[in-house]
Structures are given as structure tokens and as C-alpha cells.
Write a protein that holds these residues in place. Structure first.
Motif, PDB file in Angstrom:
ATOM      1  N   LEU A  19      36.839  40.258  45.933  1.00 56.72           N
ATOM      2  CA  LEU A  19      37.646  39.101  46.166  1.00 56.72           C
ATOM      3  C   LEU A  19      39.187  39.535  46.264  1.00 56.72           C
ATOM      4  O   LEU A  19      39.656  40.444  45.404  1.00 56.72           O
ATOM      5  CB  LEU A  19      37.555  38.031  45.281  1.00 56.72           C
ATOM      6  N   LYS A  20      40.021  38.873  47.017  1.00 56.80           N
ATOM      7  CA  LYS A  20      41.318  39.063  47.132  1.00 56.80           C
ATOM      8  C   LYS A  20      42.036  38.277  46.281  1.00 56.80           C
ATOM      9  O   LYS A  20      43.254  38.635  45.529  1.00 56.80           O
ATOM     10  CB  LYS A  20      42.019  38.475  48.370  1.00 56.80           C
ATOM     11  N   HIS A  45      44.818  33.711  47.513  1.00 55.44           N
ATOM     12  CA  HIS A  45      44.648  34.209  49.034  1.00 55.44           C
ATOM     13  C   HIS A  45      43.635  33.631  49.824  1.00 55.44           C
ATOM     14  O   HIS A  45      43.298  33.772  50.983  1.00 55.44           O
ATOM     15  CB  HIS A  45      44.275  35.831  49.119  1.00 55.44           C
ATOM     16  N   ASN A  46      42.859  32.230  48.938  1.00 54.08           N
ATOM     17  CA  ASN A  46      41.843  31.703  49.778  1.00 54.08           C
ATOM     18  C   ASN A  46      42.417  30.894  50.560  1.00 54.08           C
ATOM     19  O   ASN A  46      43.653  30.293  50.672  1.00 54.08           O
ATOM     20  CB  ASN A  46      41.143  31.094  48.484  1.00 54.08           C
ATOM     21  N   SER A  66      38.422  34.391  50.136  1.00 49.97           N
ATOM     22  CA  SER A  66      39.239  35.481  50.854  1.00 49.97           C
ATOM     23  C   SER A  66      38.743  36.884  50.347  1.00 49.97           C
ATOM     24  O   SER A  66      38.742  36.944  49.018  1.00 49.97           O
ATOM     25  CB  SER A  66      40.777  35.361  51.053  1.00 49.97           C
ATOM     26  N   THR A  67      38.176  37.754  51.128  1.00 55.81           N
ATOM     27  CA  THR A  67      37.634  39.025  50.581  1.00 55.81           C
ATOM     28  C   THR A  67      38.123  40.287  51.326  1.00 55.81           C
ATOM     29  O   THR A  67      38.557  39.904  52.187  1.00 55.81           O
ATOM     30  CB  THR A  67      36.023  38.850  50.718  1.00 55.81           C
ATOM     31  N   SER A  68      38.350  41.457  50.483  1.00 59.34           N
ATOM     32  CA  SER A  68      38.562  42.650  51.145  1.00 59.34           C
ATOM     33  C   SER A  68      37.547  43.281  51.355  1.00 59.34           C
ATOM     34  O   SER A  68      37.523  44.139  52.457  1.00 59.34           O
ATOM     35  CB  SER A  68      39.485  43.488  49.962  1.00 59.34           C
ATOM     36  N   GLN A  69      36.172  43.177  50.560  1.00 57.91           N
ATOM     37  CA  GLN A  69      34.944  43.740  51.122  1.00 57.91           C
ATOM     38  C   GLN A  69      33.944  42.675  50.762  1.00 57.91           C
ATOM     39  O   GLN A  69      33.960  41.922  49.605  1.00 57.91           O
ATOM     40  CB  GLN A  69      34.707  45.135  50.146  1.00 57.91           C
ATOM     41  N   ASN A  70      33.060  42.693  51.758  1.00 58.61           N
ATOM     42  CA  ASN A  70      31.799  41.534  51.478  1.00 58.61           C
ATOM     43  C   ASN A  70      30.623  42.073  52.367  1.00 58.61           C
ATOM     44  O   ASN A  70      30.341  41.523  53.256  1.00 58.61           O
ATOM     45  CB  ASN A  70      32.304  40.395  51.994  1.00 58.61           C
ATOM     46  N   ASP A 123      37.266  41.074  41.459  1.00 61.88           N
ATOM     47  CA  ASP A 123      38.525  40.993  42.408  1.00 61.88           C
ATOM     48  C   ASP A 123      39.172  42.214  42.483  1.00 61.88           C
ATOM     49  O   ASP A 123      38.890  43.274  41.620  1.00 61.88           O
ATOM     50  CB  ASP A 123      39.296  39.634  42.379  1.00 61.88           C
ATOM     51  N   LEU A 124      40.458  42.436  43.101  1.00 59.12           N
ATOM     52  CA  LEU A 124      41.242  43.376  43.080  1.00 59.12           C
ATOM     53  C   LEU A 124      41.751  43.820  41.797  1.00 59.12           C
ATOM     54  O   LEU A 124      42.069  44.850  41.643  1.00 59.12           O
ATOM     55  CB  LEU A 124      42.218  43.273  44.065  1.00 59.12           C
TER      56      LEU A 124
END
Length: 750
Positions: free
Chosen positions: A119-120, A124-125, A318-322, A725-726
Motif C-alpha cells: 500500500l502507498k 495517497h488513498n 492506493s497501492t504500488s503493488q497489488n 505499506d511502503l
């Protein structure tokens, strides 16, 4: 075992997570007590404050007064009670995944070779805010009363109208203490009424309808007054009547008002409000002043509102990978196979009883659906609604329906219950915390995949226990895989596209059948979960407006019912085609619903099982402790404790003495073998408790203070989670995985 399972997963899934990480909750409850300073510090977070405001403006105002320590704050709320309420919300927004305002949201992901979900972070959502349907329904009703608006609106016959001899019957709704009630109304038919109904079918203004019945015997003023009377009594319904499919209802209101003459001031206010909502959705962590600006503008529209139910927000994570591993899908399919082996199809008792009565009365005849479900001349349906027949043109008597009695929830004892009853009994005798099973334990049982829906969904959790990935899976169901997703489509176009994909598959499986969406608003606030785009090619409007063209609307009086080969067949006369109704959302429609709505919803799964679930039935209440039940990498049920009040009397007695309370907590946990983190479970609600934090324990004791028994469950994320998350902080998760019957799809193309 898997070769028999015909269900294939779609290549997408839905991820649901809370706003904040588990670390947020752990850090907040890491000390023995949560101090006032701790609460005041966390309440400086603008994101948390906005989340609380959207969930409960009343609590937010109490919190603000407490923070400011003014006299009103001192007198209006017990500070200790207030802190427990705040802690409940903090527990929810860092542990519970069910989408709710800014507390939790969802997003779409893809199935791949590995599970990789990052998750970001909350800032960022994205979000989507709209007005509560309760307010919008009241607004639409008030707008209809404005003379220049009413004169220009298009009116149609109430879409619940049907004819009985020389009478016309329809459903009228009215409000008692803000609650919507329904009753059946009967009026005498006449050539004028019939002429009005026929003329206005495609929509017409009041003046135009009045002119249609002007004659030598009826002048325009008399006709105009009569048409207004029909409007007041809901025989004629305007295009401002609430709609729960298509564009969001507020958008529909703006579009309707935009087309009217003399609308400038009203239209500008509506558009301004829309722009203010869009502005709020640009950020997470807005100041409350932005909402107060909207509220000021709303007051100019002269429609009352309840601030506690004014704003509805959906959050898009909001995700960077999913991505989700195919191995997870394989595990779910194995779980499906296990539940399938134990599943026994039991026909819906309401439909079963209805079919018997239908055959006794009509045998093989095809009968109008409205007449069949009329309790006076037909056979009716269910006992959740009492038909109150009166004539509002001459009477004003209000006759509310009776409340629905609780249905019998007992589950019939079968091989499934017997098998697991013995396993639990043996595990408790051996003091086992986990019941470990193998698929070989079930290989002797048969499977039947022929009585399940075309598409189907499951909510799972991906957890990590003892450094091993496990899948929490307890069932799969729904008349359509899209049901759990429908209400999020306005806020996330990607989810909308996925739902369209699911429905296209269903259409391919039923090329010679019309799959029609049921459009009905049983209660104003229920519209918040019912609101969805127009998914299907056809709709059945019933006390709710459809936004589709007339040729794609199937009126209730166009539906005819027959019994063929012991199956109920619904047919559209104008399309000369079988119709299967669908309700593409998760509404619990059986609660005090109108007979036609209830019947159409039940008919979705006529002849098929709506799903399979892991449910221990009466065994759930038989044992004080039920160990976690696993089958290889699948968790069918987490460890569960049934706690009696006597078990916590010493905790309740000493809740104001921290030293003694700590001692009693230690005894209670040791006696019951209870871990540090548990969930207080009540129906669909779960509250995360940290037994090493006294404030958290007091929150538990406050919640169960009036209960004789309650349930707690182990918290499966006590170690870590697959979702992070990050900053590498872990999150709880729920994942919706959807499947389609590949065998049925292949047969349609043979």
C-alpha cells in the motif's frame, strides 16, 4: 479433488483494508494505560479527525469540546466514556476491513504468479463523497412541491399499478417518525383513469395530462385539480422519484433541474454543492470547515437533514503493488471442494411452499405475477408484509404493517455437524489449540457442482502464522459474483469495469434468457448500499425509477408466472422471453419487504443453492472453547471462546482498580488460554482488544457489561500480515475472489 471443481477464477480480485496499519493500534495501546495526553496527541491527526467526523459528527463535536476543555465539554460527556468511544474507532480504522467512510476501503488487483501487496499509505488513498440517500429523497420530494418545478416535471403511472376487475391497485409509501412504510391502495378504475395511465406511460407534464381528459363534461380546471390529486396520492410519479440505478441520484436531480425553465438560482446551488464535494474529494484529512460550508449552502435548499446521516464516503485504497498468487486461488478451490462435500441443498422454504400453493390453485396456467402475489385474490408471498387496502382519495387512515417475526435460524444436524462435533470434543479433551485436518479426511465424500450460481464470490483473508501463508476461508456464495461489488462502482471505475466483465459472462451463459436488474427502494437510507450503475440490459422497476429507455424496462404488469417441471418460470409478455431477476448488491432484502420485491429476489436462486459455508450450527454454542480448525493451508474457522458473564465478573468488579484488574486479567487469560490480541465478535461487528492494555480491556468490559454471554475470537494477525505499506507496516486484509462456472460457459458455445 480439484478436477471436479468447474469454477475458474476471474483474473482480478478486490482488496479491502483499513485506513491505518496494525502498528498504529499496537503503538497506541503498547503501554499499560492510554493517557489523556496520548488521546490528545492522536486527535491532532487531521485524517483521523475527518474519519471520525464522517462516522459520527456527534462524537466529533464531543471530542472537540473535550480537547478544548470548555464548560460545555465538561458537562456534555463523561470523559472516560468518550475515550472508550475514541478507542473503538481507532480499533476499527486499524483492524477492520469492511468499507466504511474513511475507516476502510477497497481497490482492484490482479491474479499473478505471486502475492505482492504493498500500500502507498493513507494520504495517497482516493475517495468519493456523496450526499446520503435519506437527504436526497427528502430533497427530491421538496423540489417536487415547488410550483415551477412540479409544472415541468414528467409524470408516469406508479410502476406498482395492476388491475383487479374494475379496481386498480398500487403501492403507496408514507413516513412515520422518518421511517418509510408501505400499504396497498385500491381505487375504482374508470375510463378517465385508464386514459390518464395510457397517455402518461412515456411521461407527460401535469398540464398535458389534464388537457387529455378535458371534455364537454370536464373543464380544464377540474381536470388539472384531479391530476394533481392523482400526483398527491402517488398514482402518478414524477421523474424526480428516487432512482438507485444509473447515474448517482444527485447527478440525476441536477440533470432534471437543468432542463427546466426558471431554474437558474436552484440549479446554481445544486452545481455549487457538487463542486464542493469534488473539492473535498481531492484530499484526505480535510478541515471540518469545508463541510460546514456545504451545510450552510444546503440550508438554503429548505430541506431538513440529519447531520449524522448527511455525507457518505467510499475510499479507494492506493497501492504500488497489488497481485495475488494463483496458489491462493488453488487453496480457495480446495476449500470450495471441502464445503461442497458437506453441502446439502435445501430449497428456500418460502419458494417451496409457494410452488405447492401455486400448483393447487393454478396448475399449469400462466398467471400475471401481480395477481398471483396479491394476498386477497392470489396466494401472496411470505408473512413479512401485511396488505392494508384503503382508498386515499376518500380515506386518510394510516395502517402500518406488522413487524417481521424472527426466522428460525437453527441448522439441521447432519454429517458435517457430527464430524466436527467429534473433532472439537476430542481436541478439547487433548487440550489442543488447533484441529488440523487433511484433504484425505474428506476424499470418500461425493461432490455436486450442478446446483450453484453461474458466478460466485468469496471473502478470504491472507494471513501469516508461524511464517507460513494461510488462507482464512469460510464460504462462498451470492446469486452473482458482482453482488459484493455493486455499490463501489460509482467510486471506482476499475471496479465498475470488473463488474461489467462478470455480468457479460453471465449473459453469455444465459443467451436465451433476460437477466433483469430489480430496481426498488424499500427505505431511503438503504439507498446508500443499493445505489449502483445500470449493469444489465434490462431492469424491472418497482417503486423506483429506471434510467433505461422504455424498451429495456420490464413493468411488473408485463411479468407472468408459471410452473414447469417443478420450476417457477417468469416470462416477459412483451419480450416473449424468460426472465431471471437479479439484485446486484448485498442488500438483506428479506427484512419486512414487499411481497413482489421479496419474491423477485428469492427467485434469483430458485432451484440453486446460493452458496456454501462453514457453519458449525448448534455446536458453536455447545463448547466453551472451539480450537482453530485448519485443513492444510486453509483456516476454516479461527479459535473461538464462548464466554459467560460469571467468567468475567471479577474483571467487571475490579475495572476501576488497575492493580487488581491486571491480576484478574492474568488469571482469566491463563484459565482460558487466551492470547494477547483477540476480537470481540457480535454478528458482523468485530472489535480488536489488547489484553495488555487496561484501557482496551475497559473498552471490552464496557461493551459486554449488559451481556450474559459473548464471543471472542483469536486475532489472526497477531504476528504479521501479507499486506504492508511502503514503511513496511502490516495491515489486516479481506480479499474478494470471484469465480465463474467454466463448464456452463463452454456448453453455451458448443
Amino acid at each position: 479433488m480439484l478436477n471436479k471443481n468447474p469454477y475458474q477464477a476471474f483474473d482480478k480480485f478486490i482488496l479491502r483494508t483499513p485506513l491505518y496499519s496494525l502498528e498504529f493500534y499496537r503503538n497506541f495501546t503498547k503501554e499499560t494505560n492510554i493517557t489523556d495526553e496520548d488521546f490528545l496527541t492522536v486527535l491532532t491527526d487531521p485524517v483521523l479527525k475527518e474519519a471520525i467526523y464522517l462516522a459520527s459528527p456527534v462524537l466529533y463535536n464531543a471530542v472537540s469540546k473535550w480537547i478544548n476543555k470548555d464548560e460545555a465539554g465538561k458537562n456534555s460527556e463523561n470523559p472516560e466514556k468518550l475515550k472508550l468511544s475514541i478507542l473503538k474507532y481507532i480499533s476499527r480504522l486499524s483492524s477492520r476491513c469492511t468499507p466504511f467512510g474513511l475507516f476502510a476501503g477497497c481497490t482492484i488487483g490482479s491474479i499473478n504468479n505471486e502475492t505482492n501487496i504493498i500500500l502507498k499509505g493513507s494520504l495517497h488513498n482516493e475517495r468519493h463523497t456523496r450526499f446520503d440517500m435519506n437527504y436526497l429523497v427528502a430533497l427530491s420530494q421538496n423540489l417536487t412541491k415547488i410550483d415551477f418545478v412540479k409544472e415541468q416535471l414528467l409524470f408516469r403511472p406508479n410502476n406498482s399499478i395492476y388491475e383487479i376487475g374494475n379496481k386498480i391497485r398500487y403501492i403507496e409509501y408514507y413516513y412515520i417518525n422518518g421511517k418509510r412504510n408501505h400499504q396497498i391502495v385500491s381505487i375504482s378504475n374508470s375510463k378517465y383513469i385508464q386514459k390518464i395511465i395510457n397517455f402518461s406511460k412515456s411521461g407527460a407534464r401535469i398540464k398535458e395530462i389534464a388537457e387529455e381528459i378535458v371534455s364537454e363534461k370536464i373543464d380544464f380546471n377540474t381536470a388539472y385539480s384531479f391530476i394533481n390529486q392523482l400526483v398527491d396520492n402517488q398514482i402518478l410519479i414524477s421523474n424526480l422519484e428516487p432512482s438507485i440505478t444509473g447515474p448517482e441520484f444527485y447527478e440525476q436531480i441536477i440533470l432534471i433541474i437543468e432542463k427546466l425553465n426558471h431554474n437558474k438560482d436552484l440549479h446554481q446551488k445544486l452545481v455549487l454543492l457538487k463542486s464542493k464535494l469534488i473539492e473535498i474529494d481531492k484530499n484526505i484529512g480535510n478541515t471540518i470547515e469545508k463541510y460546514e460550508t456545504i451545510i450552510t449552502i444546503l440550508r438554503d435548499l429548505n430541506t431538513e437533514f440529519d447531520l449524522s446521516h448527511l455525507f457518505q464516503t467510499d475510499m479507494v485504497i492506493s497501492t504500488s503493488q497489488n497481485t495475488l498468487s494463483q496458489n491462493v486461488i488453488n487453496s480457495v478451490k480446495k476449500g470450495m471442494a471441502i464445503l461442497n462435500k458437506f453441502s446439502v441443498y435445501n430449497e428456500n422454504p418460502l419458494l417451496s411452499d409457494f410452488k405447492k400453493k401455486f400448483y393447487e390453485r393454478y396448475e399449469n396456467q400462466e398467471i400475471s405475477l401481480s395477481k398471483v402475489l396479491d394476498a386477497e385474490i392470489g396466494i401472496g408471498y411470505s408473512q413479512t408484509f401485511e396488505q392494508n387496502v384503503n382508498n386515499p382519495l376518500i380515506d386518510d387512515l394510516v395502517l402500518p404493517g406488522r413487524q417481521k417475526k424472527n426466522a428460525n435460524q437453527n441448522i439441521q444436524w447432519n454429517a458435517f455437524n457430527s464430524f466436527f462435533h467429534k473433532k472439537i470434543l476430542q481436541a478439547n479433551l487433548n487440550n489442543q489449540q488447533v484441529i488440523s485436518l487433511s484433504f484425505n479426511d474428506f476424499k470418500h465424500l461425493d461432490e455436486n457442482w450442478n446446483n450453484l450460481p453461474d458466478t460466485i464470490s468469496s471473502i478470504i483473508e491472507v494471513v501469516c502464522i508461524d511464517n507460513k501463508e494461510k488462507i482464512r476461508f469460510s464460504g462462498i456464495g451470492g446469486s452473482s459474483a458482482a453482488n459484493l461489488l455493486g455499490r463501489f462502482c460509482h467510486g471506482d471505475e476499475k471496479i465498475h469495469q470488473f463488474v461489467d466483465e462478470i455480468i457479460q459472462i453471465e449473459n453469455k451463459m444465459n443467451e436465451r434468457i433476460i437477466l433483469a436488474e430489480i430496481v426498488h427502494l424499500p427505505e431511503s437510507r438503504v439507498g446508500n448500499i443499493l445505489m449502483r450503475p445500470s449493469f444489465r440490459n434490462f431492469e424491472i422497476p418497482y417503486l423506483g425509477n429506471s434510467t433505461l429507455n422504455d424498451e429495456f424496462q420490464i413493468p411488473i404488469d408485463d411479468l407472468f408466472l408459471s410452473l414447469k417441471n417443478e420450476r417457477l418460470v417468469l416470462r416477459s409478455k412483451q419480450n416473449n422471453c424468460q426472465v431471471i431477476p437479479h439484485l446486484t448488491n448485498a442488500h438483506n432484502y428479506s427484512q419486512n419487504s414487499l411481497p413482489i420485491y421479496h419474491f423477485l429476489c428469492d427467485l434469483q436462486t430458485e432451484g440453486i443453492s446460493p452458496g456454501m459455508s462453514f457453519n458449525l450450527g448448534n455446536a458453536s454454542n455447545t463448547f466453551d472453547f472451539i480450537p482453530r480448525i485448519e485443513c492444510d493451508d486453509i483456516i476454516l474457522q479461527e479459535a473461538t471462546w464462548n464466554i459467560n458473564r460469571k467468567d468475567v465478573e471479577s474483571l467487571l468488579k475490579n475495572k476501576n482498580n488497575d492493580v487488581l484488574l491486571q491480576q484478574e486479567i492474568a488469571k482469566f487469560r491463563a484459565d482460558k488460554n487466551i492470547p494477547q490480541f483477540i476480537l470481540l465478535s457480535e454478528n458482523d461487528n468485530e472489535l480488536l482488544i489488547n489484553f495488555q492494555n487496561l484501557t482496551s480491556v475497559k473498552m471490552l468490559l464496557d461493551a459486554i457489561s449488559k451481556k450474559s454471554v459473548f464471543i471472542i475470537k483469536e486475532f489472526l494477525y497477531a504476528e504479521k500480515s501479507t499486506v504492508k505499506d511502503l514503511k513496511k507496516e502490516y495491515y489486516t486484509n479481506e480479499i474478494i475472489v470471484s469465480f465463474y462456472n467454466s463448464n456452463k460457459l463452454e456448453k453455451t458455445h458448443e
